[in-house]
Design a protein around this motif. Sequence first.
Motif, PDB file in Angstrom:
ATOM      1  N   HIS A  22      15.967  52.242  20.596  1.00 46.74           N
ATOM      2  CA  HIS A  22      15.806  53.696  20.646  1.00 46.74           C
ATOM      3  C   HIS A  22      15.066  54.099  21.914  1.00 46.74           C
ATOM      4  CE1 HIS A  22      15.527  57.759  18.936  1.00 46.74           C
ATOM      5  NE2 HIS A  22      14.311  57.797  19.463  1.00 46.74           N
ATOM      6  N   CYS A  23      15.748  54.816  22.773  1.00 41.24           N
ATOM      7  CA  CYS A  23      15.165  55.426  23.979  1.00 41.24           C
ATOM      8  C   CYS A  23      14.202  54.496  24.720  1.00 41.24           C
ATOM      9  CB  CYS A  23      14.439  56.718  23.625  1.00 41.24           C
ATOM     10  SG  CYS A  23      15.505  58.027  23.001  1.00 41.24           S
ATOM     11  N   PRO A  24      14.664  53.340  25.175  1.00 38.23           N
ATOM     12  CA  PRO A  24      13.766  52.459  25.919  1.00 38.23           C
ATOM     13  C   PRO A  24      13.372  53.077  27.257  1.00 38.23           C
ATOM     14  CG  PRO A  24      16.019  51.704  26.149  1.00 38.23           C
ATOM     15  CD  PRO A  24      16.046  52.829  25.143  1.00 38.23           C
ATOM     16  N   SER A  25      12.250  52.661  27.803  1.00 36.11           N
ATOM     17  CA  SER A  25      11.856  53.103  29.137  1.00 36.11           C
ATOM     18  C   SER A  25      12.808  52.502  30.166  1.00 36.11           C
ATOM     19  CB  SER A  25      10.423  52.662  29.437  1.00 36.11           C
ATOM     20  OG  SER A  25      10.366  51.240  29.546  1.00 36.11           O
ATOM     21  N   LEU A  26      12.826  53.086  31.350  1.00 35.94           N
ATOM     22  CA  LEU A  26      13.663  52.547  32.424  1.00 35.94           C
ATOM     23  C   LEU A  26      13.290  51.096  32.706  1.00 35.94           C
ATOM     24  CD1 LEU A  26      13.681  55.535  34.959  1.00 35.94           C
ATOM     25  CD2 LEU A  26      15.570  54.799  33.498  1.00 35.94           C
ATOM     26  N   GLU A  27      11.997  50.806  32.726  1.00 32.12           N
ATOM     27  CA  GLU A  27      11.546  49.452  33.041  1.00 32.12           C
ATOM     28  C   GLU A  27      11.965  48.463  31.962  1.00 32.12           C
ATOM     29  OE1 GLU A  27       9.668  52.161  33.010  1.00 32.12           O
ATOM     30  OE2 GLU A  27       9.219  52.456  35.149  1.00 32.12           O
ATOM     31  N   HIS A  28      11.826  48.875  30.703  1.00 35.50           N
ATOM     32  CA  HIS A  28      12.204  47.966  29.609  1.00 35.50           C
ATOM     33  C   HIS A  28      13.706  47.687  29.641  1.00 35.50           C
ATOM     34  CE1 HIS A  28      11.660  46.039  25.664  1.00 35.50           C
ATOM     35  NE2 HIS A  28      12.844  46.552  25.366  1.00 35.50           N
ATOM     36  N   PHE A  29      14.511  48.723  29.836  1.00 38.43           N
ATOM     37  CA  PHE A  29      15.959  48.517  29.906  1.00 38.43           C
ATOM     38  C   PHE A  29      16.308  47.623  31.092  1.00 38.43           C
ATOM     39  CE2 PHE A  29      20.029  49.741  31.807  1.00 38.43           C
ATOM     40  CZ  PHE A  29      20.889  49.403  30.783  1.00 38.43           C
ATOM     41  N   ARG A  30      15.694  47.891  32.240  1.00 39.37           N
ATOM     42  CA  ARG A  30      16.006  47.095  33.441  1.00 39.37           C
ATOM     43  C   ARG A  30      15.653  45.620  33.236  1.00 39.37           C
ATOM     44  NH1 ARG A  30      11.895  48.372  37.778  1.00 39.37           N
ATOM     45  NH2 ARG A  30      10.725  47.000  36.363  1.00 39.37           N
ATOM     46  N   ASP A  31      14.466  45.351  32.720  1.00 39.23           N
ATOM     47  CA  ASP A  31      13.981  43.970  32.649  1.00 39.23           C
ATOM     48  C   ASP A  31      14.644  43.169  31.532  1.00 39.23           C
ATOM     49  OD1 ASP A  31      12.317  44.601  34.731  1.00 39.23           O
ATOM     50  OD2 ASP A  31      10.533  44.901  33.461  1.00 39.23           O
ATOM     51  N   ASN A  32      15.009  43.839  30.431  1.00 34.01           N
ATOM     52  CA  ASN A  32      15.482  43.107  29.261  1.00 34.01           C
ATOM     53  C   ASN A  32      16.999  43.158  29.065  1.00 34.01           C
ATOM     54  OD1 ASN A  32      12.888  42.252  27.627  1.00 34.01           O
ATOM     55  ND2 ASN A  32      12.494  44.320  28.394  1.00 34.01           N
ATOM     56  N   LEU A  75      19.476  45.104  31.795  1.00 32.19           N
ATOM     57  CA  LEU A  75      20.250  45.237  33.028  1.00 32.19           C
ATOM     58  C   LEU A  75      20.184  43.959  33.866  1.00 32.19           C
ATOM     59  CD1 LEU A  75      21.942  46.884  34.991  1.00 32.19           C
ATOM     60  CD2 LEU A  75      19.824  47.842  35.934  1.00 32.19           C
ATOM     61  N   ILE A  76      18.988  43.484  34.166  1.00 31.82           N
ATOM     62  CA  ILE A  76      18.874  42.288  35.007  1.00 31.82           C
ATOM     63  C   ILE A  76      19.467  41.059  34.332  1.00 31.82           C
ATOM     64  CG2 ILE A  76      17.232  40.701  36.088  1.00 31.82           C
ATOM     65  CD1 ILE A  76      15.495  43.117  36.762  1.00 31.82           C
ATOM     66  N   PRO A  77      19.151  40.783  33.051  1.00 28.58           N
ATOM     67  CA  PRO A  77      19.776  39.610  32.405  1.00 28.58           C
ATOM     68  C   PRO A  77      21.206  39.848  31.948  1.00 28.58           C
ATOM     69  CG  PRO A  77      18.222  40.645  30.901  1.00 28.58           C
ATOM     70  CD  PRO A  77      18.084  41.363  32.209  1.00 28.58           C
ATOM     71  N   GLN A  78      21.720  41.087  32.122  1.00 33.02           N
ATOM     72  CA  GLN A  78      23.101  41.430  31.761  1.00 33.02           C
ATOM     73  C   GLN A  78      23.383  41.143  30.285  1.00 33.02           C
ATOM     74  OE1 GLN A  78      25.938  42.615  34.445  1.00 33.02           O
ATOM     75  NE2 GLN A  78      23.923  43.566  34.265  1.00 33.02           N
ATOM     76  N   ARG A  79      22.671  41.871  29.429  1.00 25.72           N
ATOM     77  CA  ARG A  79      22.823  41.749  27.978  1.00 25.72           C
ATOM     78  C   ARG A  79      23.269  43.089  27.410  1.00 25.72           C
ATOM     79  NH1 ARG A  79      17.297  40.623  25.800  1.00 25.72           N
ATOM     80  NH2 ARG A  79      18.432  40.535  23.810  1.00 25.72           N
ATOM     81  N   PRO A  80      24.306  43.111  26.570  1.00 24.45           N
ATOM     82  CA  PRO A  80      24.722  44.370  25.936  1.00 24.45           C
ATOM     83  C   PRO A  80      23.651  44.884  24.987  1.00 24.45           C
ATOM     84  CG  PRO A  80      26.421  42.666  25.733  1.00 24.45           C
ATOM     85  CD  PRO A  80      25.182  41.980  26.191  1.00 24.45           C
ATOM     86  N   VAL A  81      23.611  46.215  24.825  1.00 19.63           N
ATOM     87  CA  VAL A  81      22.674  46.825  23.888  1.00 19.63           C
ATOM     88  C   VAL A  81      23.218  48.199  23.502  1.00 19.63           C
ATOM     89  CG1 VAL A  81      21.248  47.835  25.745  1.00 19.63           C
ATOM     90  CG2 VAL A  81      20.240  47.447  23.482  1.00 19.63           C
ATOM     91  N   VAL A  82      22.995  48.581  22.236  1.00 16.96           N
ATOM     92  CA  VAL A  82      23.325  49.922  21.769  1.00 16.96           C
ATOM     93  C   VAL A  82      22.074  50.779  21.890  1.00 16.96           C
ATOM     94  CG1 VAL A  82      24.023  51.340  19.808  1.00 16.96           C
ATOM     95  CG2 VAL A  82      25.147  49.133  20.206  1.00 16.96           C
ATOM     96  N   LEU A  83      22.180  51.854  22.666  1.00 17.34           N
ATOM     97  CA  LEU A  83      21.046  52.753  22.889  1.00 17.34           C
ATOM     98  C   LEU A  83      21.174  53.963  21.971  1.00 17.34           C
ATOM     99  CD1 LEU A  83      21.012  52.605  26.795  1.00 17.34           C
ATOM    100  CD2 LEU A  83      19.598  51.292  25.198  1.00 17.34           C
ATOM    101  N   GLU A  84      20.110  54.275  21.268  1.00 17.79           N
ATOM    102  CA  GLU A  84      20.104  55.402  20.341  1.00 17.79           C
ATOM    103  C   GLU A  84      19.131  56.470  20.826  1.00 17.79           C
ATOM    104  OE1 GLU A  84      19.138  53.592  16.613  1.00 17.79           O
ATOM    105  OE2 GLU A  84      21.196  52.943  16.254  1.00 17.79           O
ATOM    106  N   GLY A  85      19.476  57.723  20.574  1.00 16.50           N
ATOM    107  CA  GLY A  85      18.596  58.827  20.891  1.00 16.50           C
ATOM    108  C   GLY A  85      18.730  59.380  22.295  1.00 16.50           C
ATOM    109  N   ILE A  86      19.448  58.681  23.195  1.00 22.42           N
ATOM    110  CA  ILE A  86      19.449  59.128  24.589  1.00 22.42           C
ATOM    111  C   ILE A  86      20.437  60.270  24.836  1.00 22.42           C
ATOM    112  CG2 ILE A  86      18.764  56.828  25.328  1.00 22.42           C
ATOM    113  CD1 ILE A  86      21.547  56.501  26.575  1.00 22.42           C
TER     114      ILE A  86
END
Length: 397
Positions: free
Chosen positions: A170-180, A182-193
Amino acid sequence: MSSGLEPPLWVAARALLPGPEAELALPLDGAVEEWVPPLLRRCRALLEGAGRPGGARALRRAGAVLRDGAWERLHAAPWREVGEGWRRAFAYGCLFSALGELAAGRPAAPALRLCDLGLLLGRDVLGGALRRLAGLLRHRHRPRRPPQKVHRDLAPVPVVPPEDEVPHLHCPSLEHFRDNYLIPQRPVVLEGIMDHWPCTKKWSVDYICEVAGCRTVPVELGSQYTDEDWSQQLMTVGDFIDRYIVGENGVGYLAQHQLFDQIPELKEDINIPDYCCLGEEDEDNITINAWFGPEGTISPLHQDPQQNFLAQVFGRKYIRLCSPQDSENVYPHESQMLHNTSQVDVEDPDLVKFPNFTKAAFQSCVLMPGQVLFIPVKYWHYVRSLDTSFSVSFWWS
């Protein structure tokens, strides 16, 4: 010009262009054959007299000659090899033809179709003239009757084992999304954005028909693009809804990246996800795609060359994802045309023909309205619509 003799719609349309002939520059920005510039100048000259007797017919004819000549050049070579000049020439031909239709007092629908053809196959010229004219005509065109609502039983939701489910966040920070992710290239379902996007509260089949029903778009016919009977056809959004959403006459899919440029009212209802700012390009280089179709529409297992945010506006989609590290196990087509597409039917694989498919590790999810799926670049993904569905994807680098 005597405005008292001119159809009111023509007066409004002409007002969208620069006034005096001298101000109406017609740049081509590319190489064309020598007959094009003189014909363009003739169209410009005829425009000034289009409201007088015989003027509209002459403008229609000149615009049609320009449009038809450019059409031949657009289809004489692979699309990527078509020069910028010919695309602009086609757009000018569509614009002058549409203006000729209006100057003759004809209905708005044929002129609107010409504008859409110019936007789809050409370039928007004269600082957005085609888009402005299309907007004027849409508001003047008689609204379509909204489609009759059809109530269907919801399709069963495929069972996704917990160990295979794409993680939700749910609504991760830019840094959390990038580090966890985007950089490791892992799919994720984002909620609330996308909770604040107007489309989540406004869009429905009826609303799409109301706003875009009279607009001409390319529609894919067939359940998936790898079928032998798959084809494309130009039709209005309203006809597409009548035939394939309400009428259930087979499977048709509206999948294109120009819908939001054609229809700014829809683009105003969506937002580019903030996480795209982590990319290397500005917003102008983000490709926004529309995906609108009935239950049962399938995108076979394939991969895309950019990062992808898939935002679900209404309806549900069943999605399976597989890392590019498993590319050999999903058996891509050998042809250059389909090298990014798997030969395997994900939900009914032929394991005799494709035995290593069992080695491919998949994650799955059912994407619900208001959710956004991050699909990393080159990640294999299979998509099946569980209901009438509208999604928006954002491709970015």
